[in-house]
Design a protein around this motif. Structure first.
Motif, PDB file in Angstrom:
ATOM      1  N   GLU A 163       0.853  -1.183   0.000  1.00 44.75           N
ATOM      2  CA  GLU A 163       0.000   0.000   0.000  1.00 44.75           C
ATOM      3  C   GLU A 163       0.888   1.232   0.000  1.00 44.75           C
ATOM      4  N   ARG A 317       3.661  -3.679   6.364  1.00 49.30           N
ATOM      5  CA  ARG A 317       2.577  -2.710   6.603  1.00 49.30           C
ATOM      6  C   ARG A 317       2.162  -2.779   8.073  1.00 49.30           C
ATOM      7  N   SER A 327       3.670   1.874   5.610  1.00 51.78           N
ATOM      8  CA  SER A 327       4.341   0.760   4.937  1.00 51.78           C
ATOM      9  C   SER A 327       5.774   1.161   4.648  1.00 51.78           C
ATOM     10  N   THR A 365      -8.302   8.903   1.891  1.00 50.96           N
ATOM     11  CA  THR A 365      -6.943   8.732   2.397  1.00 50.96           C
ATOM     12  C   THR A 365      -6.077   9.916   1.977  1.00 50.96           C
TER      13      THR A 365
END
Length: 396
Positions: A163, A317, A327, A365
Motif C-alpha cells: 500500500e 505494513r 508501509s 486517504t
C-alpha cells in the motif's frame, strides 16, 4: 466503494411498454431478459511530488509523475550543476470503471472496462488546462471460468503490491503487465495464452525496441494458494517465444524465454502484514519492472542472446490504529551484464520507501511518502532519485 444498479425484466418491460405501447412485445422481452447488475466506481487522486535527480534534467512526464527506474538519469561524470529539482502535481491517476454481471441460461456472464488518465496523457500540459486523455487499462468479458480480453497478466499478483502513494511503488521489484489474453480458471489454477511481444536491443545498442514479430502467444500458468492465517500466495511461470524478423537487427532470429515468480501476503501481529515478490528468468525482461531491461540483445552475428533478470521486493505494513498506517518497502532488480549491450542500459536498480497514511473516514486517504532510488548502468555509472510525495484520494 462502488454503486450498483439492477435492470430487471419488469423494469425493462415497463420502459419499453411506455414508449412503444406494445404489451405483447414487452411481455416477451421480459420473459427472455435476465437481470443485469451494473456496478461503477473508481477514485479521484491528487498527487504532488518534489523530486531531486542527482545527475541530469528529466523531461516532464512519467518519470516525474511516478517512479520509473530508467528515468533516473545517469551522467558520467556528474558535476555540481548536474542535479535537477522539480515540483509536479497532477490528478492523472484518477480512475473509473464500469462492470456488468448477469446469469444467462445458468451461465455466469460479465464484462468489465477500466480507464485512467495516466497511461495515455496525450498532448496534455501544465500551461493552462492540465487536460489529459483517458487511457484503456482493462477491458474483458467473462463466461463461467473463461476470461477473454485485456487484464492484468496471469504472471502478476496485484494483491501482493504494498500500500503506497506512488502509482506502482516497488517498480523495479515487481511484475507489471496488462495485456490481451484468453484465460481459463479451475479452482486455484489458471492457464492463459497472452499477447506476445519481444523487446530487443541491437548489438551494442543503448535502447530496447519492440519487434512485434511473434507468431506464438505467451503461455502463463499460475497457482493461487490460500493458507488461511498463514497467508495468501501465488506461484506462476511463463514460457514465451522471442522473435526478430529483421525489425530491429536486420536478421531473422528466434529463441525461447522462460521464468517464474513467487509472491504473497502474510498476516502478522494483528492487522499488520508482510508482502513480497521474487521473480526471475531468461528472456522475460518485458514482464519485469515495466521493461527496465528488455528480453534480449542481438549479438554480432545477429543471433538473439537472452538477458537474465531477477528482481523482487519486500514490504511491511503496520496499522498504528484504525485511521493511521504505514508501509516500508525495499525493492531491487539485477540484470546480467552482457558484452553486447551498450553501457547506458540498466544493470541494477534499487529503491526504499516509507509512508504515513491517514483515513479520517473510510474511502478517504491522505498521506505522504518518501522514496530514495538508485540506478546503475552496464558501464558501472550510477544516478539517484530522492522524492517526497503528498497525495489525497477518495474512492467511490
Amino acid at each position: 466503494m462502488s454503486q450498483d444498479f439492477r435492470f430487471s425484466p419488469k423494469l425493462i418491460a415497463a420502459a419499453i411498454g411506455a414508449v412503444a405501447l406494445a404489451a405483447p412485445l414487452t411481455s416477451a422481452l421480459a420473459a427472455d431478459t435476465p437481470d443485469i447488475k451494473i456496478t461503477w466506481g473508481g477514485y479521484i487522486k491528487l498527487d504532488a511530488l518534489a523530486s531531486r535527480f542527482s545527475d541530469s534534467a528529466v523531461a516532464q512526464g512519467s518519470g516525474r509523475d511516478f517512479y520509473v527506474p530508467n528515468s533516473v538519469a545517469v551522467v558520467a561524470p556528474p558535476t555540481a550543476e548536474s542535479g535537477h529539482t522539480y515540483l509536479d502535481s497532477h490528478a492523472k491517476e484518477t480512475r473509473l470503471f464500469i462492470k456488468a454481471d448477469s446469469v444467462i441460461q445458468d451461465h455466469k456472464v460479465g464484462a468489465y472496462v477500466e480507464m485512467d488518465f495516466l497511461v495515455n496523457p496525450g498532448a496534455g500540459n501544465e500551461t493552462v488546462t492540465n487536460a489529459y486523455n483517458p487511457g484503456l487499462r482493462r477491458a474483458y468479458i467473462t463466461f463461467d471460468n473463461w476470461l477473454v480480453g485485456q487484464d492484468w497478466s496471469t504472471f502478476q499478483n496485484v494483491a501482493a503490491l504494498p500500500e503506497g502513494l506512488d502509482f506502482i511503488g516497488p517498480t523495479e521489484g515487481t511484475v507489471f503487465v496488462r495485456q490481451p489474453m484468453i484465460r481459463y480458471s479451475w479452482n486455484n489454477l489458471q492457464i492463459a495464452l497472452e499477447n506476445p511481444e519481444t523487446t530487443v536491443a541491437v548489438n551494442a545498442g543503448t535502447a530496447f525496441a519492440n519487434t512485434d514479430d511473434n507468431s506464438v502467444p505467451d503461455l502463463v500458468m499460475r497457482y493461487n494458494l490460500k493458507a488461511g492465517g498463514a497467508g495468501d500466495y501465488a506461484f506462476a511461470t511463463v514460457i514465451r517465444q522471442l522473435a526478430d524478423r529483421g525489425t530491429v537487427g536486420g536478421a531473422r532470429a528466434n529463441s525461447t524465454g522462460y521464468g517464474g515468480t513467487i509472491s504473497g501476503k502474510i498476516p502478522v501481529l494483528g492487522s499488520d502484514d508482510v508482502r513480497f515478490m521474487v521473480s526471475g528468468g531468461s528472456g522475460i525482461g518485458r514482464y519485469l519492472a515495466i521493461n527496465t531491461v528488455g528480453d534480449a540483445v542481438l549479438d554480432g552475428a545477429g543471433d538473439i542472446q537472452r538477458l537474465k533478470v531477477i528482481n523482487g521486493f519486500v514490504a511491511y505494513r503496520h496499522a498504528w490504529n484504525e485511521q493511521w498506517r504505514s508501509s516500508i518497502a525495499l525493492s531491487a532488480l539485477k540484470a546480467s551484464n552482457n558484452a553486447n549491450l551498450g553501457g547506458v542500459i540498466t544493470e541494477r536498480a534499487q529503491s526504499a520507501s516509507v509512508n504515513l497514511l491517514y483515513s479520517p473516514i473510510p474511502k478517504l486517504t491522505v498521506g505522504s511518502e518518501l522514496r530514495y532510488a538508485k540506478r546503475t548502468t552496464m558501464a558501472g555509472n550510477d544516478g539517484t532519485l530522492s522524492r517526497l510525495q503528498f497525495s489525497a484520494k477518495y474512492a467511490f
